[in-house]
Design an enzyme around this catalytic site. Structure first.
Site, short mmCIF file in Angstrom:
data_model
loop_
_atom_site.label_atom_id
_atom_site.label_comp_id
_atom_site.label_asym_id
_atom_site.label_seq_id
_atom_site.Cartn_x
_atom_site.Cartn_y
_atom_site.Cartn_z
N GLU A 319 0.80 -1.22 0.21
CA GLU A 319 0.04 -0.10 -0.09
C GLU A 319 0.87 1.21 0.04
OE1 GLU A 319 -3.89 -1.73 2.49
OE2 GLU A 319 -2.35 -0.49 3.48
N CYS A 320 0.73 2.16 -0.90
CA CYS A 320 1.12 3.40 -1.04
C CYS A 320 2.68 3.24 -0.84
CB CYS A 320 0.55 4.43 0.10
SG CYS A 320 0.89 6.28 -0.06
N GLY A 321 3.36 3.70 0.41
CA GLY A 321 4.74 3.45 0.27
C GLY A 321 5.12 2.24 0.44
N SER A 410 -1.37 -0.83 -4.43
CA SER A 410 -2.21 0.34 -4.82
C SER A 410 -1.80 1.73 -3.81
CB SER A 410 -3.65 0.20 -4.28
OG SER A 410 -4.38 1.44 -4.98
#
Length: 432
Positions: A319-321, A410
């Site tokens: 997720e993200c990072g 994502s």
């Protein structure tokens, strides 16, 4: 039904000092021997880190979109049964967003304490406070206001002029630059990175105690919400979670959800040089890989472990990072390019302006999940999205969901309790 003194701390806008006042109240009560539970309205990782240090208890989210009314009711009822005080920090301004902090206060009958930055104003303070009090007076109730960052005792007296008896000035807190928390591009600096934070929290607590003498917290009744039994779909599964200053954006409710599903959750720190532990599935949450890219790169065993994990077709949610750490390259805020794991084709780049912000509803192949997005980076990848999120408020943010083998990634920070069965289905069998 459980009863407990409770209070929502809100404001007319962001940046008024909600977190510092909530933390001060929590620390003051804790230092007095009271059991305190603090909640944060809406999606947020950084404020809750400070509030957890202040209260001594993990801080959960209360979000009517991500978790829903019944989920929020269950969290509050559980807290009321085991606590002496419940505090809920609002998000943005009291009436901002849909759902807003005001919606949450109305749903659970929480009295609202409004924090207003009084610097640069005097008698206008009362006009602003009265506007907050009267805007939805029939549905929510302001029990008082806090004048934050006043310049002197005389300034504190001026801002109180014009306030009615049913909207008292609870405290006038003086401006203390030495007690301000440092910030970076995503908000407050993480609590674990702030030296002397506990001493600072004690200073805040003393300031609150001296300024708010006579303020009484009101008891609120919370209905007990019967909990649906979560099937132990992940029984016998070992799920590893990266957790340190680089991967820290973790909702406590997400870990609770995995455990309720029967999983054994093990955490490890990539930036401390720890290898990927033996596991059946892996979650790389968001955080600040851009601030720790050289350290992550130096832990060759981490990237090797990720590669071996995926070669065995074991599920990995990034997720993200966490997604950025898997890219070929990551360009940090200073323009320096760092080679990353190279397990997801593409390049990520930090920029000075906000790239995306908003609530997200994502249709996973296993079922719909909810969450949010908030990032300053962009990610260019040749991978095609298998799904695209929708913003319930009609905002522009609409993040892609990528799948490559057993890897799913994502920018969305997913809230696992919004669909535990879908989360379990992915971690059990991440098919392409």
């Amino acid at each position: 039904m459980n009863t407990c003194p409770a209070l929502m701390v809100s404001a007319p806008a962001s940046g008024q000092g909600k977190t510092s006042v909530t933390a001060a109240i929590a620390r003051h009560a804790r230092n007095a021997g009271r059991r305190v539970r603090v909640f944060k309205t809406g999606p947020d990782y950084l404020d809750p880190m400070v509030l957890e240090r202040a209260s001594g208890h993990p801080v959960y989210q209360l979000d009517l979109f991500m978790g829903g009314l019944a989920h929020c009711r269950a969290l509050l009822a559980e807290a009321a049964a085991t606590s002496d005080l419940i505090l809920v920090e609002g998000v943005m301004g009291l009436f901002d967003g849909a759902p807003s902090s005001a919606d949450l206060a109305e749903a659970f009958g929480l009295p609202v304490l409004a924090v207003i930055d009084a610097s640069g104003m005097a008698q206008t303070f009362a006009a602003l406070a009265l506007g907050l009090q009267n805007f939805r007076r029939d549905r929510i109730r302001l029990c008082g206001v806090v004048a934050n960052r006043v310049g002197s005792e005389g300034h504190g007296r001026m801002v109180a002029e014009g306030l009615p008896a049913d909207l008292p000035l609870v405290a006038a807190l003086k401006r203390r630059q030495d007690l301000a928390l440092p910030e970076r591009h995503l908000g407050l600096v993480q609590a674990l990175e702030v030296p002397g934070l506990d001493a600072q929290l004690d200073d805040w607590a003393r300031a609150w105690g001296e300024a708010s003498q006579g303020f009484a917290f009101e008891p609120v009744r919370f209905d007990v919400e019967p909990q649906a039994v979560v099937p132990a779909l992940l029984a016998g599964q070992r799920i590893a979670v990266a957790q340190d200053a680089a991967f820290s954006f973790i909702y406590p409710a997400n870990l609770d959800c995995l455990r309720a599903l029967g999983a054994e959750v093990v955490t490890f720190s990539p930036i401390a040089g720890e290898p990927l532990p033996r596991c059946d599935a892996l979650w790389l949450p968001g955080g600040y890989p851009e601030l720790h890219a050289p350290t992550l790169r130096a832990n060759a065993g981490f990237f090797t472990g990720l590669r071996e994990h995926l070669a065995l077709q074991k599920p990995l949610l990034a997720e993200c990072g966490g997604m950025l750490a898997l890219a070929d390259t990551l360009v940090d805020g200073d323009g320096a390019a760092h080679a990353m794991a190279g397990l997801m084709p593409g390049s990520a780049k930090l920029q000075k302006r906000l790239a995306a912000l908003g609530m997200q509803s994502m249709a996973w192949p296993e079922g719909p999940l909810r969450g949010h997005t908030f990032h300053y980076s962009t990610f260019a990848t040749p991978l095609a999205a298998i799904a695209t999120a929708a913003n319930p408020n009609g905002g522009k943010a609409a993040e892609a969901l990528y799948q490559q083998g057993s890897l799913r990634a994502s920018y969305v920070h997913h809230y696992f309790p919004s669909n535990p069965e879908a989360v379990a289905a992915f971690f059990l069998n991440a098919e392409t």
